[in-house]
Design an enzyme around this catalytic site. Structure first.
Site, PDB file in Angstrom:
ATOM      1  N   HIS A  59      16.467  17.882   1.211  1.00  0.00           N
ATOM      2  CA  HIS A  59      17.661  18.368   0.505  1.00  0.00           C
ATOM      3  C   HIS A  59      18.917  17.904   1.246  1.00  0.00           C
ATOM      4  CE1 HIS A  59      19.657  21.361  -2.153  1.00  0.00           C
ATOM      5  NE2 HIS A  59      20.437  21.615  -1.112  1.00  0.00           N
TER       6      HIS A  59
ATOM      7  N   HIS B 109      22.206  17.533  -3.502  1.00  0.00           N
ATOM      8  CA  HIS B 109      22.925  18.675  -4.075  1.00  0.00           C
ATOM      9  C   HIS B 109      24.416  18.396  -3.900  1.00  0.00           C
ATOM     10  CE1 HIS B 109      23.918  23.267  -3.557  1.00  0.00           C
ATOM     11  NE2 HIS B 109      24.433  22.760  -4.667  1.00  0.00           N
TER      12      HIS B 109
ATOM     13  N   SER C 188      16.804  21.612   4.009  1.00  0.00           N
ATOM     14  CA  SER C 188      18.178  21.101   3.963  1.00  0.00           C
ATOM     15  C   SER C 188      18.602  20.561   5.320  1.00  0.00           C
ATOM     16  CB  SER C 188      19.136  22.223   3.545  1.00  0.00           C
ATOM     17  OG  SER C 188      20.463  21.817   3.814  1.00  0.00           O
TER      18      SER C 188
ATOM     19  N   ASP D  50      18.636  28.200  -3.515  1.00  0.00           N
ATOM     20  CA  ASP D  50      19.259  27.607  -2.329  1.00  0.00           C
ATOM     21  C   ASP D  50      20.234  28.606  -1.724  1.00  0.00           C
ATOM     22  OD1 ASP D  50      20.436  25.958  -0.456  1.00  0.00           O
ATOM     23  OD2 ASP D  50      21.377  24.599  -1.916  1.00  0.00           O
TER      24      ASP D  50
ATOM     25  N   MET E 182      22.168  29.188  -6.980  1.00  0.00           N
ATOM     26  CA  MET E 182      22.616  29.445  -5.612  1.00  0.00           C
ATOM     27  C   MET E 182      22.469  30.931  -5.287  1.00  0.00           C
ATOM     28  SD  MET E 182      23.655  26.533  -4.309  1.00  0.00           S
ATOM     29  CE  MET E 182      24.268  27.262  -2.777  1.00  0.00           C
TER      30      MET E 182
ATOM     31  N   MET F 221      29.245  17.642   0.365  1.00  0.00           N
ATOM     32  CA  MET F 221      30.410  18.530   0.174  1.00  0.00           C
ATOM     33  C   MET F 221      31.687  17.733   0.381  1.00  0.00           C
ATOM     34  SD  MET F 221      29.245  21.934   2.215  1.00  0.00           S
ATOM     35  CE  MET F 221      27.540  22.511   2.239  1.00  0.00           C
TER      36      MET F 221
ATOM     37  N   SER G 248      18.595  26.663   7.650  1.00  0.00           N
ATOM     38  CA  SER G 248      18.453  27.228   8.991  1.00  0.00           C
ATOM     39  C   SER G 248      17.030  27.725   9.252  1.00  0.00           C
ATOM     40  CB  SER G 248      19.483  28.332   9.223  1.00  0.00           C
ATOM     41  OG  SER G 248      19.585  29.166   8.103  1.00  0.00           O
TER      42      SER G 248
ATOM     43  N   ASP H 202      22.971  18.022   1.291  1.00  0.00           N
ATOM     44  CA  ASP H 202      24.133  18.749   0.793  1.00  0.00           C
ATOM     45  C   ASP H 202      25.389  17.900   0.931  1.00  0.00           C
ATOM     46  OD1 ASP H 202      23.114  21.411   0.023  1.00  0.00           O
ATOM     47  OD2 ASP H 202      22.482  21.499   2.129  1.00  0.00           O
TER      48      ASP H 202
ATOM     49  N   MET I 165      28.010  19.250  -4.070  1.00  0.00           N
ATOM     50  CA  MET I 165      29.027  20.306  -4.157  1.00  0.00           C
ATOM     51  C   MET I 165      30.378  19.620  -4.099  1.00  0.00           C
ATOM     52  SD  MET I 165      26.981  22.937  -1.721  1.00  0.00           S
ATOM     53  CE  MET I 165      25.984  21.572  -1.112  1.00  0.00           C
TER      54      MET I 165
HETATM   55  C1  DX5 Z   1      24.857  25.758   1.116  1.00  0.00           C
HETATM   56  C2  DX5 Z   1      23.882  24.625   0.917  1.00  0.00           C
HETATM   57  C3  DX5 Z   1      22.507  24.931   1.354  1.00  0.00           C
HETATM   58  C4  DX5 Z   1      22.371  25.245   2.821  1.00  0.00           C
HETATM   59  C5  DX5 Z   1      21.381  26.348   2.909  1.00  0.00           C
HETATM   60  O1  DX5 Z   1      25.988  25.550   0.368  1.00  0.00           O
HETATM   61  O2  DX5 Z   1      23.819  24.263  -0.462  1.00  0.00           O
HETATM   62  O3  DX5 Z   1      21.581  23.898   0.967  1.00  0.00           O
HETATM   63  O4  DX5 Z   1      21.947  24.181   3.619  1.00  0.00           O
HETATM   64  O5  DX5 Z   1      21.332  26.812   4.214  1.00  0.00           O
HETATM   65  P1  DX5 Z   1      20.516  28.102   4.613  1.00  0.00           P
HETATM   66  O6  DX5 Z   1      19.088  27.885   4.178  1.00  0.00           O
HETATM   67  O7  DX5 Z   1      20.693  28.200   6.065  1.00  0.00           O
HETATM   68  O8  DX5 Z   1      21.127  29.270   3.852  1.00  0.00           O
HETATM   69 ZN    ZN Z   2      22.170  22.875  -1.034  1.00  0.00          ZN
END
Ligand code: DX5
Ligand code: ZN
Length: 224
Positions: free
Chosen positions: A32, A65, A9, A174, A136, A36, A197, A34, A67
């Site tokens: 990936h 992804h 990600s 995820d 999730m 948002m 991370s 994200d 959100m």
């Molecule tokens: C959180 C995201 C994840 C995020 C995961 O809402 O959907 O994809 O980047 O991060 P880590 O692997 O650090 O939990």
């Molecule tokens: Zn994600």
């Protein structure tokens, strides 16, 4: 079960150098992304213009992804932009079957995401419409959160459901996926692993992917 896939990600990458960051992980199967909107989740990241640029810059297909609120309106645009996979949240979708069909007809794989407390059972009949279920393992919105063990039984139940339908739907997890949690997820039946991370926070992101993959493959083999 299909082969292990790792989808790093970029939420944990350096946003000022995204092209370099996606090229720093040749071992990844997907990138990936994200998205948002500060409505569906309390955070704001990036949207369609950045994805349009990343499609061209990334050596790997994008795993978007979303959100966001109202994915029925916005998700098809990500498929049209060339994302390889587009995942919407079922909690936000008004017509998930129609949406999955629209994403597929625009040429992308259709994914459906569930927050940690959303049950998977009501959606069994939707499996033929989907290419992937995303479960999730943290509340969506931020990277670097603690993995929620409470979700593991749902991953197992989702794997059982998927096998009942022929096993072709991928099961992605995820949130909080790292060296100390990935084996539990693989044993529970996940086959696509998102890690933010644990990859981009590592000194060598590509080696981190290789190590996560080896762990997941070993754990999956123990179950099989
Ligand atoms: C959180 C995201 C994840 C995020 C995961 O809402 O959907 O994809 O980047 O991060 P880590 O692997 O650090 O939990
Ligand atoms: Zn994600």
């Amino acid at each position: 079960m299909s082969a292990v896939q790792i989808s790093p990600s970029i939420l944990s990458a350096d946003f000022s150098r995204l092209a370099d960051e996606v090229n720093a992980v040749p071992s990844a199967d997907w990138i990936h992304v994200d998205v948002m909107d500060n409505h569906f989740v309390p955070n704001l990241t990036l949207g369609l213009p950045v994805v349009e640029s990343l499609v061209k810059a990334s050596p790997r297909p994008l795993d978007c992804h979303l959100m966001i609120a109202d994915p029925d309106r916005w998700a098809p645009g990500y498929a049209e932009a060339g994302a390889g996979s587009v995942t919407f949240h079922v909690e936000a979708a008004h017509a998930p079957i129609r949406l999955a069909r629209t994403i597929r007809s625009a040429g992308a794989r259709a994914g459906m995401a569930l927050k940690p407390a959303t049950p998977v059972e009501p959606y069994e009949d939707l499996l033929p419409e989907l290419d992937m279920i995303l479960i999730m393992t943290v509340e969506p919105g931020f990277g670097g959160q603690k993995f929620l063990d409470v979700v593991l039984p749902k991953i197992r139940r989702a794997r059982t459901m998927i096998e009942r339908h022929g096993g072709s739907v991928w099961l992605q997890i995820d949130g909080g996926v790292a060296a100390d949690t990935i084996e539990r997820c693989a044993e529970a039946g996940a086959d696509v692993f998102v890690a933010g991370s644990a990859v981009y926070g590592a000194e060598d992101p590509d080696r981190a992917i290789q190590a996560l993959r080896a762990q997941a493959e070993a754990a999956g083999t123990r179950v099989a």
